[in-house]
Design an enzyme around this catalytic site. Structure first.
Site, PDB file in Angstrom:
ATOM      1  CG  ASN A 126      -1.847   1.116   1.342  1.00 18.86           C
ATOM      2  OD1 ASN A 126      -1.843   2.006   0.494  1.00 18.86           O
ATOM      3  ND2 ASN A 126      -2.671   1.117   2.374  1.00 18.86           N
TER       4      ASN A 126
ATOM      5  CE  LYS B 279      -0.709   2.309   6.818  1.00 16.61           C
ATOM      6  NZ  LYS B 279      -2.095   2.650   6.664  1.00 16.61           N
TER       7      LYS B 279
ATOM      8  NE  ARG C 247      -6.328   0.886   0.341  1.00 18.98           N
ATOM      9  CZ  ARG C 247      -6.685   1.274   1.539  1.00 18.98           C
ATOM     10  NH1 ARG C 247      -5.899   1.052   2.554  1.00 18.98           N
ATOM     11  NH2 ARG C 247      -7.828   1.872   1.726  1.00 18.98           N
TER      12      ARG C 247
ATOM     13  CG  HIS D 292     -12.862   3.124   3.558  1.00 19.09           C
ATOM     14  ND1 HIS D 292     -13.561   4.110   4.203  1.00 19.09           N
ATOM     15  CD2 HIS D 292     -11.563   3.325   3.864  1.00 19.09           C
ATOM     16  CE1 HIS D 292     -12.727   4.887   4.867  1.00 19.09           C
ATOM     17  NE2 HIS D 292     -11.498   4.423   4.670  1.00 19.09           N
TER      18      HIS D 292
ATOM     19  CG  LEU E  32     -17.392   3.971  12.267  1.00 23.18           C
ATOM     20  CD1 LEU E  32     -18.211   4.043  13.547  1.00 23.18           C
ATOM     21  CD2 LEU E  32     -17.861   5.031  11.278  1.00 23.18           C
TER      22      LEU E  32
ATOM     23  CG  ASN F 293      -7.111   9.231  10.853  1.00 24.96           C
ATOM     24  OD1 ASN F 293      -7.702  10.060  11.551  1.00 24.96           O
ATOM     25  ND2 ASN F 293      -6.013   9.502  10.189  1.00 24.96           N
TER      26      ASN F 293
ATOM     27  NE  ARG G  41      -9.747  11.990   5.029  1.00 24.60           N
ATOM     28  CZ  ARG G  41      -9.732  10.728   4.636  1.00 24.60           C
ATOM     29  NH1 ARG G  41     -10.602  10.304   3.740  1.00 24.60           N
ATOM     30  NH2 ARG G  41      -8.853   9.879   5.121  1.00 24.60           N
TER      31      ARG G  41
ATOM     32  CG  LEU H  50     -12.997   9.083  18.959  1.00 21.40           C
ATOM     33  CD1 LEU H  50     -13.585  10.400  18.499  1.00 21.40           C
ATOM     34  CD2 LEU H  50     -13.895   7.942  18.558  1.00 21.40           C
ATOM     35  NE  ARG H  51      -6.239   5.533  20.396  1.00 19.91           N
ATOM     36  CZ  ARG H  51      -5.383   4.807  19.704  1.00 19.91           C
ATOM     37  NH1 ARG H  51      -5.110   3.594  20.090  1.00 19.91           N
ATOM     38  NH2 ARG H  51      -4.793   5.299  18.639  1.00 19.91           N
TER      39      ARG H  51
ATOM     40  CB  ILE I  28     -13.528   4.512  15.687  1.00 25.37           C
ATOM     41  CG1 ILE I  28     -12.439   5.589  15.660  1.00 25.37           C
ATOM     42  CG2 ILE I  28     -14.701   4.912  16.567  1.00 25.37           C
ATOM     43  CD1 ILE I  28     -12.848   6.897  14.976  1.00 25.37           C
ATOM     44  N   GLY I  29     -14.513   1.636  15.080  1.00 24.66           N
ATOM     45  CA  GLY I  29     -15.627   0.682  15.050  1.00 24.66           C
ATOM     46  C   GLY I  29     -15.317  -0.611  15.789  1.00 24.66           C
TER      47      GLY I  29
ATOM     48  CG  ASN J 245     -10.059  -1.133  18.829  1.00 25.08           C
ATOM     49  OD1 ASN J 245      -9.930  -2.288  19.201  1.00 25.08           O
ATOM     50  ND2 ASN J 245      -9.405  -0.639  17.782  1.00 25.08           N
TER      51      ASN J 245
ATOM     52  CD  GLU K 280      -8.860  -1.548   4.245  1.00 28.60           C
ATOM     53  OE1 GLU K 280      -8.459  -1.304   5.393  1.00 28.60           O
ATOM     54  OE2 GLU K 280      -9.053  -0.670   3.399  1.00 28.60           O
TER      55      GLU K 280
HETATM   56  P1  AMP Z   1      -7.713   3.320  11.773  1.00 32.11           P
HETATM   57  O1  AMP Z   1      -7.611   4.443  10.790  1.00 32.11           O
HETATM   58  O2  AMP Z   1      -8.672   2.256  11.354  1.00 32.11           O
HETATM   59  O3  AMP Z   1      -6.376   2.778  12.196  1.00 32.11           O
HETATM   60  O4  AMP Z   1      -8.345   3.953  13.120  1.00 32.11           O
HETATM   61  C1  AMP Z   1      -7.710   4.972  13.829  1.00 32.11           C
HETATM   62  C2  AMP Z   1      -8.692   5.604  14.812  1.00 32.11           C
HETATM   63  O5  AMP Z   1      -9.180   4.589  15.717  1.00 32.11           O
HETATM   64  C3  AMP Z   1      -8.086   6.707  15.668  1.00 32.11           C
HETATM   65  O6  AMP Z   1      -8.963   7.823  15.736  1.00 32.11           O
HETATM   66  C4  AMP Z   1      -8.006   6.067  17.052  1.00 32.11           C
HETATM   67  O7  AMP Z   1      -8.121   6.999  18.059  1.00 32.11           O
HETATM   68  C5  AMP Z   1      -9.234   5.173  17.024  1.00 32.11           C
HETATM   69  N1  AMP Z   1      -9.200   4.160  18.067  1.00 32.11           N
HETATM   70  C6  AMP Z   1      -8.385   3.087  18.190  1.00 32.11           C
HETATM   71  N2  AMP Z   1      -8.645   2.425  19.352  1.00 32.11           N
HETATM   72  C7  AMP Z   1      -9.653   3.096  19.959  1.00 32.11           C
HETATM   73  C8  AMP Z   1     -10.392   2.934  21.180  1.00 32.11           C
HETATM   74  N3  AMP Z   1     -10.141   1.931  22.008  1.00 32.11           N
HETATM   75  N4  AMP Z   1     -11.361   3.837  21.462  1.00 32.11           N
HETATM   76  C9  AMP Z   1     -11.621   4.857  20.648  1.00 32.11           C
HETATM   77  N5  AMP Z   1     -10.987   5.070  19.473  1.00 32.11           N
HETATM   78  C10 AMP Z   1     -10.005   4.204  19.134  1.00 32.11           C
END
Ligand code: AMP
Length: 396
Positions: A7, A14, A90, A179, A207, A209, A239, A282-283, A330-331, A333, A383
């Site tokens: 990727n 990656k 990708r 996606h 859900l 980044n 975004r 988001l964390r 996010i989705g 975790n 993916e």
């Molecule tokens: P990705 O682009 O799929 O790697 O997702 C990254 C996003 O997932 C970032 O905003 C992280 O803060 C969020 N994320 C990962 N773990 C958690 C968690 N336990 N709670 C809330 N957001 C999370």
């Protein structure tokens, strides 16, 4: 068949090495800051990890270093690069031309080049990755797997923008969606969890980044939230997602912004970062909200409301929902976010089980109450596996 999945981004790469027949992940890694100072992080199995900080000035140097890392030293996983039987790339944008994955030829590269205006940041890096792999491994077939391909089944009524029609026919202005490999993988996993239900209505919430929702009918994309570019739809890390188009000339006028600045503003300074003023992660926002930060709380609520809006809209398009799936960072975790999104949807037969929702796991699972008409699944996306399997199918 050992497939090297790549990727390639503008300053990062990656990669994964996958046995496509057994789905076994042999090694994975990322090279970041290409052209700046360069860092390679390489992982083999659960525990064998290696970080190399070096001057990595070009994508070619980066791929050479990855191949070296796969074949030499403590984290060696293969004896020689000749064990790599295919490379899967990708590719961000396949336009309307690529409706499925394809073997990379000179003609295919030319076509992907023609699509650069639709993905000026991503397609050039993807092409570079293909050219370098063909040069470094001349006897190995390369396959292009497009982020847009899965959405090519969207009907006109969902992909057209409400603007003069000639801009679609002359300038390819339409919704493409992104996606795609993730929405495909997750919806296929959901269909399996639904006992291979023949006529299925699934909503996938990817859900991370970057975020998008997809309505999947009978295994095919019916509609999705991202548009001509990955800026459309949901509110994301940096975004904005969908906003009133009138915002753009208004801001350009008031703040004297040019095209480049407004694109940067909407892509890199908005979304979760822009509203919270804290971070795109988001964390950190959840933690700030827990500490009483009001704006962090509003950020979370805005993000969730937008997902909820699309779930309701797509439920209407699909005429009901068999399963809602949550995936990506996010989705997968955040039980808090899943809870907020599903809150108040009980009237539609969507009933979350709070206890099941809070269980931590990295495997696919069901988190709805037994009485829920709609299943709610958490399904970790993969993916790279889709890319490896598509590559295997085409090369075999
Ligand atoms: P990705 O682009 O799929 O790697 O997702 C990254 C996003 O997932 C970032 O905003 C992280 O803060 C969020 N994320 C990962 N773990 C958690 C968690 N336990 N709670 C809330 N957001 C999370």
């Amino acid at each position: 068949m050992l497939v090297f999945v790549l990727n390639a981004g503008s300053s990062s790469l990656k990669y994964q090495l996958i046995n496509a027949e057994t789905s076994e992940l042999k090694a994975s890694g990322i090279v970041e800051r290409i052209g700046i100072d360069g860092v390679l992080k390489h992982v083999v199995g659960e525990n064998r990890k290696l970080t190399i900080e070096a001057s990595i000035q070009s994508h070619k140097e980066a791929i050479e270093l990855i191949l070296e890392t796969l074949t030499q030293g403590e984290t060696k996983i293969i004896d020689s690069i000749t064990e790599i039987q295919a490379v899967g790339h990708r590719v961000a944008h396949g336009g309307e031309f690529f409706k499925e994955s394809t073997i990379v030829t000179d003609k295919v590269i030319k076509k992907i080049e023609e699509l650069i205006p639709l993905a000026p940041l991503h397609n050039p890096a993807n092409i570079l990755g293909m050219k370098i792999c063909r040069e470094l491994m001349p006897n190995v077939p390369n396959v292009a797997v497009f982020d847009t391909a899965f959405h090519q089944t969207m009907p006109e009524v969902h992909f057209l923008f409400p603007v003069p029609h000639e801009d679609y026919t002359e300038h390819h202005l339409r919704k493409y969606g992104f996606h795609g490999t993730s929405h495909f993988y997750v919806s296929q996993e959901a269909i399996k969890l639904l006992d291979n239900k023949k006529e299925s209505r699934i909503i996938v919430c990817h859900l991370g980044n970057g975020s998008s929702v997809c309505a999947v009918k009978d295994g095919k994309s019916l509609n999705t939230t991202m548009g001509l570019t990955p800026l459309g739809g949901l509110m994301m890390g940096t975004r904005s997602g969908d906003i009133d188009a009138g915002v753009i000339p208004y801001l350009m006028d008031r703040k004297g912004m040019d095209t480049h600045q407004i694109i940067d503003y909407l892509n890199k300074k908005s979304g979760i970062l822009g509203v919270s003023g804290i971070s795109s992660d988001l964390r950190e926002i959840i933690s700030a909200a827990n500490d009483g930060d009001q704006r962090a709380q509003v950020t979370i609520d805005m993000m969730c409301n937008r997902v909820k809006k699309y779930i309701c809209s797509y439920a209407g398009l699909l005429g009901g929902v068999d399963a809602i799936c949550f995936t990506a960072g996010i989705g997968e975790n955040s039980d808090l976010i899943r809870n907020k999104i599903c809150h108040n949807l009980e009237f539609m037969g969507i009933e979350l089980d709070n206890q099941k929702n809070q269980l931590k796991s990295n495997i696919s699972r069901e988190i709805n109450r037994d009485t829920s008409k709609t299943k709610i699944f958490v399904i970790p996306t993969n993916e790279e596996l889709v890319i490896a399997q598509d590559t295997y199918k085409l090369v075999k």
